[in-house]
Enzyme design. Structure first.
Site, PDB file in Angstrom:
ATOM      1  N   GLN A   6       0.821  -1.214   0.000  1.00 44.96           N
ATOM      2  CA  GLN A   6       0.000   0.000   0.000  1.00 44.96           C
ATOM      3  C   GLN A   6       0.853   1.261   0.000  1.00 44.96           C
ATOM      4  OE1 GLN A   6      -2.240  -1.312   3.345  1.00 44.96           O
ATOM      5  NE2 GLN A   6      -0.398  -1.620   4.552  1.00 44.96           N
ATOM      6  N   HIS A  49      -9.191   2.758  19.546  1.00 47.79           N
ATOM      7  CA  HIS A  49      -8.323   1.735  20.136  1.00 47.79           C
ATOM      8  C   HIS A  49      -8.841   1.249  21.495  1.00 47.79           C
ATOM      9  CE1 HIS A  49      -5.336   3.565  17.217  1.00 47.79           C
ATOM     10  NE2 HIS A  49      -5.566   2.340  16.811  1.00 47.79           N
ATOM     11  N   GLU A 105       0.937  -8.484  11.544  1.00 44.22           N
ATOM     12  CA  GLU A 105       0.741  -7.353  10.618  1.00 44.22           C
ATOM     13  C   GLU A 105       1.444  -7.717   9.305  1.00 44.22           C
ATOM     14  OE1 GLU A 105      -0.553  -3.924  10.313  1.00 44.22           O
ATOM     15  OE2 GLU A 105       0.349  -4.352   8.369  1.00 44.22           O
ATOM     16  N   ASP A 139       0.717 -12.668   6.961  1.00 41.76           N
ATOM     17  CA  ASP A 139      -0.696 -12.524   6.622  1.00 41.76           C
ATOM     18  C   ASP A 139      -1.539 -13.145   7.751  1.00 41.76           C
ATOM     19  OD1 ASP A 139      -3.225 -12.649   5.549  1.00 41.76           O
ATOM     20  OD2 ASP A 139      -2.510 -13.103   3.526  1.00 41.76           O
ATOM     21  N   ASP A 184      -8.003  -5.905  13.712  1.00 42.73           N
ATOM     22  CA  ASP A 184      -7.858  -4.447  13.568  1.00 42.73           C
ATOM     23  C   ASP A 184      -7.378  -4.180  12.143  1.00 42.73           C
ATOM     24  OD1 ASP A 184      -7.426  -1.763  13.857  1.00 42.73           O
ATOM     25  OD2 ASP A 184      -5.789  -1.949  15.296  1.00 42.73           O
ATOM     26  N   SER A 185      -8.283  -4.393  11.209  1.00 50.94           N
ATOM     27  CA  SER A 185      -7.906  -4.326   9.788  1.00 50.94           C
ATOM     28  C   SER A 185      -8.251  -2.968   9.212  1.00 50.94           C
ATOM     29  CB  SER A 185      -8.699  -5.374   9.012  1.00 50.94           C
ATOM     30  OG  SER A 185     -10.018  -4.927   8.855  1.00 50.94           O
ATOM     31  N   ASP A 235      -9.918  -1.054   5.600  1.00 52.92           N
ATOM     32  CA  ASP A 235     -11.127  -1.336   4.811  1.00 52.92           C
ATOM     33  C   ASP A 235     -10.935  -2.645   4.037  1.00 52.92           C
ATOM     34  OD1 ASP A 235     -11.826   1.124   5.711  1.00 52.92           O
ATOM     35  OD2 ASP A 235     -11.707   2.149   3.783  1.00 52.92           O
TER      36      ASP A 235
HETATM   37  N1  SAM Z   1      -7.709   1.633  12.738  1.00 60.39           N
HETATM   38  C1  SAM Z   1      -7.656   1.386  11.351  1.00 60.39           C
HETATM   39  C2  SAM Z   1      -8.948   1.539  10.593  1.00 60.39           C
HETATM   40  O1  SAM Z   1      -9.994   1.009  11.002  1.00 60.39           O
HETATM   41  O2  SAM Z   1      -8.906   2.186   9.549  1.00 60.39           O
HETATM   42  C3  SAM Z   1      -6.914   0.170  10.954  1.00 60.39           C
HETATM   43  C4  SAM Z   1      -5.584   0.092  11.602  1.00 60.39           C
HETATM   44  S1  SAM Z   1      -4.278  -0.800  11.043  1.00 60.39           S
HETATM   45  C5  SAM Z   1      -3.284   0.429  10.327  1.00 60.39           C
HETATM   46  C6  SAM Z   1      -4.789  -1.872   9.736  1.00 60.39           C
HETATM   47  C7  SAM Z   1      -3.610  -2.745   9.313  1.00 60.39           C
HETATM   48  O3  SAM Z   1      -4.081  -3.972   8.785  1.00 60.39           O
HETATM   49  C8  SAM Z   1      -2.710  -2.144   8.240  1.00 60.39           C
HETATM   50  O4  SAM Z   1      -1.482  -1.782   8.802  1.00 60.39           O
HETATM   51  C9  SAM Z   1      -2.567  -3.270   7.194  1.00 60.39           C
HETATM   52  O5  SAM Z   1      -1.261  -3.382   6.688  1.00 60.39           O
HETATM   53  C10 SAM Z   1      -2.999  -4.470   7.996  1.00 60.39           C
HETATM   54  N2  SAM Z   1      -3.481  -5.611   7.187  1.00 60.39           N
HETATM   55  C11 SAM Z   1      -4.250  -5.585   6.089  1.00 60.39           C
HETATM   56  N3  SAM Z   1      -4.476  -6.829   5.637  1.00 60.39           N
HETATM   57  C12 SAM Z   1      -3.830  -7.676   6.492  1.00 60.39           C
HETATM   58  C13 SAM Z   1      -3.691  -9.096   6.569  1.00 60.39           C
HETATM   59  N4  SAM Z   1      -4.263  -9.901   5.659  1.00 60.39           N
HETATM   60  N5  SAM Z   1      -2.950  -9.612   7.582  1.00 60.39           N
HETATM   61  C14 SAM Z   1      -2.376  -8.818   8.515  1.00 60.39           C
HETATM   62  N6  SAM Z   1      -2.470  -7.457   8.484  1.00 60.39           N
HETATM   63  C15 SAM Z   1      -3.195  -6.903   7.493  1.00 60.39           C
END
Ligand code: SAM
Length: 285
Positions: free
Chosen positions: A31, A62, A106, A137, A155-156, A158
């Site tokens: 990203q 959080h 993450e 992943d 905590d993903s 979109d």
């Molecule tokens: N608070 C935020 C929101 O609701 O917009 C989300 C916080 S956090 C930054 C989301 C994280 O999920 C990102 O850093 C992204 O890289 C991670 N992410 C996305 N897909 C993932 C996956 N399949 N496995 C692990 N992490 C993932």
């Protein structure tokens, strides 16, 4: 000269934020990352142009994604956070003295690096002895995991790119397997006002897998349109009554024991939508 940032909400909506400073911009394998300072929300982390967190209102998100499931559980020892690379959820989970081990999975190491450098208020927990960070992943992490965790927090971002699979039935089924027999799962599931189809889809998946499913809400001003939704699934405990209370010296900004229970009270349009989904599921057998 004024500089304005156009933050992406969905294909029909952008919000405009005046920006004082651009601090960081990078393109990772997954990203586009950006960190900016804005007078309204303070420092902000954006991924692919979407606001992930802001210093001004991050406690609401959080604290609610972490303390509601953790206080709903009578003794959470082992916690899994999927996503959450900014560290805000981890910071809140680590406040609980019962927690002995946290795995944070993450996918994008650069999110953690950017947060450590530019969002130190959030990234305080990565070096805690109870924490194991996996750059991996989250979907694969729970495949085949059995009976490991008391609480799993998704905590993903979109449901786009690598996060799409974090909203799937198959993934939730694997999370159920990874949870202990009285485990609790919580996932952020976007705005009920804009994304009711997604809310219903996640509710439908959760109710096929867990005996107790309860959505709850929080007000997060930087996430348009402000009202945000979380879906909680529990194998045993009714999540609406907190089993413990936060310590005063945690100095929380949003979560209280009273708000914990109140957050499960839904507006009529939300209750109606999930009742419709439950009816569809009943008819399908
Ligand atoms: N608070 C935020 C929101 O609701 O917009 C989300 C916080 S956090 C930054 C989301 C994280 O999920 C990102 O850093 C992204 O890289 C991670 N992410 C996305 N897909 C993932 C996956 N399949 N496995 C692990 N992490 C993932």
């Amino acid at each position: 000269m004024e500089i304005w940032l156009k933050a992406h909400e969905n294909k029909n909506l952008f919000t405009m934020h005046r920006v004082e400073r651009f601090l960081y911009r990078a393109k990772s394998k997954y990203q586009d990352l950006a960190v900016v300072d804005s007078p309204q929300f303070g420092r902000m982390l954006l991924l692919d142009g979407v606001i992930q967190t802001t210093i001004r209102d991050e406690p609401a998100y959080h604290e609610m994604i972490a303390h509601v499931p953790l206080f709903a559980h009578p003794g959470p020892k082992k916690v899994l956070i999927i996503g959450g690379g900014d560290g805000g959820t981890l910071r809140e989970v680590l406040r609980h003295p019962e927690v002995e081990k946290v795995h944070l999975v993450e996918i994008d190491e650069q999110v953690i690096e950017a947060s450590r450098r530019y969002l130190p208020e959030l990234a305080v927990g990565f070096d805690d002895a109870r924490v194991e960070v996996h750059i991996a992943d989250g979907i694969k992490h729970v495949q085949g995991a059995v009976d490991c965790y008391d609480v799993v927090i998704v905590d993903s971002c979109d449901p786009l790119g690598p996060a799409v699979g974090l909203f799937n039935y198959e993934f939730y089924r694997n999370v159920r397997g990874a949870l202990r027999k009285d485990g609790i799962l919580v996932a952020q599931i976007e705005s009920p006002f804009f994304n009711m189809d997604l809310v219903k889809q996640v509710y439908g998946s959760f109710t096929k897998l867990f005996p107790i499913v309860r959505p709850y809400l929080a007000s997060i001003p930087s996430y348009s349109p402000g009202l945000w939704s979380f879906m909680l699934a529990s194998k045993k405990h009714d999540p609406r009554t907190p089993k413990r209370k936060p310590h005063e010296d945690w100095k929380l900004r949003y979560y209280t024991a009273e708000l914990h229970s109140a957050a499960f009270v839904l507006p009529a349009y939300y209750s109606q939508a999930i009742a419709e989904e439950a009816e569809v599921a009943d008819q399908a057998g």
